[in-house]
Design a protein around this motif. Sequence first.
Motif: not given
Length: 309
Positions: A121-125, A130-132, A135-139, A158-167
């Motif tokens: 969160v500090a890095a994003v700020e 902001t964390a809000e 829109s997407h977090v990819v792992i 990241f409450a508003n983000a869609a989450l994605l990663t490899g199957q």
Amino acid sequence: MQKDKITRRTALTCAAALPLAAGLGGAAPARAQAAQGPQVPRVYRVPLGEFEVTAMMAGTRTVPDPQGTFGMNVSPEEFAEVSEAAHIPTDKAQFFFTPTLVNTGSALILFDTGLDPAGIVAAVEAAGYTAEDVSHVVITHMHGDHIGGLSDGGTPTFANAALLTGQAEWDHWTAAGNETFEDKVRPLEAEFAFLSNGGEVAPGITAVLAPGHTPGHMCFMLESGGKKMMLTADLANHYVWSLGKPDWEVRFDMDKELAASSRRKILGTLAEDGTPFIGYHMPFPAIGYVIAEEDGFRYLPHSYQLLMS
């Protein structure tokens, strides 16, 4: 007459400077200042076509005994020779942790979440968001230094983000019994969508399967306005001992032979095409180029090339 005038002016100037000179000389010495310690930048932003790409320093630490992690299949003498040629010590290494934000204009996509929620969160700020806003977090893969900031006690960072990663990555870790995965990722299982090789996160952002470090480890190619950059995650974990020596074994690579094969394949393509990349553990700002050299590769740090594109 003119000579006398210059001489008098010079004399007056020198006399006026005497009190200052006397003060500097010892009558009134400058106050000693405590050293503030090393300073590492936190954010570095470059344009990529219509995208803005921001590398963020989410953490750094010094780790002893680097050959316990890198070059496990070579002699101490070879490890020392390669290290000394690069002017880096053999008794310690500096680790960097660099999540990346990509602003496409319509989405703000975070790749990996660092070590803990507060740090990411500090890095994003520090990057101006902001964390809000995310829109997407990819792992890219499920090692702890990539998922540590994803949640806290089941609450998503990241409450508003869609989450994605490899199957393939998901399938492995859901059966692995890993404590960090169970704590950070499992509570958000219902929120995840899954990618296969070639899958699209958003227009211009494509998944590239690069297994070995973990079974489903992924890189991501960014393309916008005729420009390209690859996020290589943990394909190569050190600019000398891993990128420079792609066949050197890395302790954290789960399948060491496959990891070396993935390194050679993708680094070779980056070198041939002249495509820049961001490596999660490269020296900050973690942006550079790959040069084919002898039987391996050489890391060329970014200077100003991307700022002028």
